[in-house]
Design an enzyme around this catalytic site. Structure first.
Site, mmCIF file in Angstrom:
data_model
loop_
_atom_site.group_PDB
_atom_site.id
_atom_site.type_symbol
_atom_site.label_atom_id
_atom_site.label_comp_id
_atom_site.label_asym_id
_atom_site.label_seq_id
_atom_site.Cartn_x
_atom_site.Cartn_y
_atom_site.Cartn_z
ATOM 1 N N HIS A 294 -7.294 0.280 -6.028
ATOM 2 C CA HIS A 294 -7.085 -0.887 -4.601
ATOM 3 C C HIS A 294 -8.500 -1.407 -5.012
ATOM 4 C CE1 HIS A 294 -7.614 -2.092 -0.942
ATOM 5 N NE2 HIS A 294 -8.077 -0.831 0.004
ATOM 6 N N ARG B 113 0.510 -0.777 -0.091
ATOM 7 C CA ARG B 113 -0.205 -0.010 -0.164
ATOM 8 C C ARG B 113 0.784 1.105 0.091
ATOM 9 N NH1 ARG B 113 -4.934 1.872 3.534
ATOM 10 N NH2 ARG B 113 -5.834 0.807 1.880
#
Lengths: 313, 178
Positions: A136, A108
């Site tokens: 995402h 991330r």
């Protein structure tokens, strides 16, 4: 037909069949989470590094639990406690991680494209757990899994996504995934938060009035106002935003009677979603979290399978 | 070269074998009280459904029925890549049960090893017994079947195919020679 992606960088690169395989695999893995012994030996001996250079509880926990339930060894590093704060570049950090021979890096990062950059520089699989305002993918896949569970099929669904579309990687991944699976996407938000030309992504319609966007929808997905990604110039005030773009029991009535309410979390109660809706009978927000673990198990299983096929060829 | 297929068991023969196995299971376990059937996907689950019906006809008890997909427990996943993962469904407690694991063909025994590992993750059965329609030999692990429909000596390069119709009833067993 099998899954051929060594990396999961975004939904943009996936075909309808890829998404189908991931959802079916996640369906099969879901049962493990209700067992007394929540562990299968599938990824025994694999090492997964969760490298989170940006704040996250839900996604990191979800990936970590997914890896552990598949018997992989999962190790976490986070931005604030890693050498990044001492000035190390992403590439150097990656090279050092790679020297310890992991099989999968879950990353991330606050910058769009960081997972892609990493995937070109390391030998192991890279899974994007959210990069800047780009994508995402695992969130979109768990959203689809939840919709499929409640609605039977994605094809033909009317899905309203309301909020700050410009800064939302969830919206972007969801748009790719939903349109590819045959759903119709309605985007809604203040003009300052709507990227110009977003309707070119496919079966997408843009609204500025939440009531029009919600009317007759099968799914209403609310997004958080991402204070960390914007200055205050996009919004006069949160109260005004809540009044015009917040989901409450009154405007929810415009959706289909059996419509479901989704939110990728974390929620700002009283801003984009009222507590009455967040806790109401139509919300499937915790189903999303539950399905997140199964979806991430599927992704970890599928990418590690591709890796082993390549080494054997 | 074309493969040659020989039928070695027809529909009636399979039905007789299933009936005999059902009787043997009931005799061995002194009734169906604590029995449970778990079929291995795919093939064994269909046979387990048949066995459940046959036991009900004989004894009048409905034995709990489950199915297990062993892909997550395979010992060769590292070389096989991402095989599709099927659904495991065991909707009852295994603790204290006399579990009959059902498969269509017993060969190396590796599938059975995987299935036993899966069962252990669900609870602690008092016994696990194995019922198979065909035992074709060539075991690689110390595993044997408790109930066998037919022993068929085969060569390794041969294959056994159990054919099911659209209603998932077994209709024929074939020996396939390369």
């Amino acid at each position: 037909m099998s899954f051929q992606h060594k990396h999961v960088l975004g939904i943009e690169q996936m075909t309808k069949e890829d998404i189908q395989i991931i959802l079916d695999t996640a369906d099969s893995f879901k049962e493990i989470n209700s067992r007394e012994i929540k562990k299968v030996p599938t990824l025994r001996g694999k090492t997964i590094i969760n490298a989170f250079f940006e704040a996250s509880t839900r996604t990191r926990l979800s990936f970590e639990i997914a890896g552990k339930r598949l018997s992989a060894d999962t190790v976490n590093i986070s931005g604030s406690t890693s050498s990044v704060v001492k000035g190390e570049t992403l590439e150097d950090t990656a090279k050092n991680i790679e020297a310890m021979a992991p099989d999968i890096i879950v990353i991330r990062h606050g910058h769009s494209g960081a997972p892609h950059y990493l995937s070109e520089r390391v030998g192991c699989s890279v899974v994007n757990a959210g990069d800047g305002a780009h994508e995402h993918p695992s969130q979109a896949l768990l959203d689809l899994m939840t919709m499929r569970e409640h609605k039977g099929s994605i094809d033909g669904l009317e899905v309203a996504i309301v909020g700050d579309i410009t800064h939302s990687r969830v919206a972007r991944s969801d748009i790719y995934a939903l349109t590819r699976m045959g759903a119709k996407v309605r985007l809604c938000g203040p003009g300052t938060m709507m990227p110009i030309g977003i309707e070119l992504l496919g079966n997408v319609e843009v609204f500025t009035d939440i009531r029009e966007a919600i009317e007759g929808a099968d799914v209403v997905m609310m997004l958080r106002i991402q204070m960390e990604r914007q200055s205050n110039i996009l919004l006069p005030s949160l109260r005004e935003y809540a009044r015009f773009y917040g989901l409450n029991p009154t405007n929810l009535k415009l959706a289909k009677p059996d419509a479901i309410v989704m939110h990728p979390g974390p929620m700002n109660r009283g801003v984009e979603i009222s507590s009455a809706v967040a806790d109401g009978g139509q919300n499937v927000i915790l189903d999303q979290v539950e399905n997140g673990v199964a979806t991430r198990m599927a992704l970890l299983y599928l990418v590690s399978g591709v890796e082993s096929m390549q080494t054997n060829d | 070269m074309a493969k040659t297929e020989t039928a070695i068991l027809d529909k009636a023969g399979i039905a007789r074998a299933i009936t005999r196995i059902a009787h043997e299971i009931l005799e061995q376990n002194k009734g169906g009280e604590r029995l449970a059937l778990v079929g291995i996907r795919t093939g064994g689950d269909h046979l387990a459904t048949l066995l459940q019906a046959r036991i009900q006809e004989i004894e009048g008890t409905e034995v709990p029925l489950g199915a297990v997909d062993i892909t997550m427990y395979r010992d060769d996943l590292a070389s096989r890549g991402n095989l599709p993962i099927g659904k495991t469904n065991i909707p009852f407690h295994l603790d204290g049960k006399q579990v009959i694991l059902v498969d269509d063909v017993l060969y190396t025994g590796r599938t059975i090893r995987s299935a036993m590992d899966a069962l252990m993750d669900f609870g602690r059965p008092s016994t696990i017994q194995l019922a198979v329609l065909i035992d074709r030999g060539h075991r690689e692990l110390p595993i044997r079947a408790d109930y066998v429909g037919r022993n068929v000596p085969t060569a390794r390069e041969e294959d056994i195919a159990v054919i099911f119709d659209d209603e998932l009833n077994p209709v024929e067993v074939r020996l396939v020679k390369p």
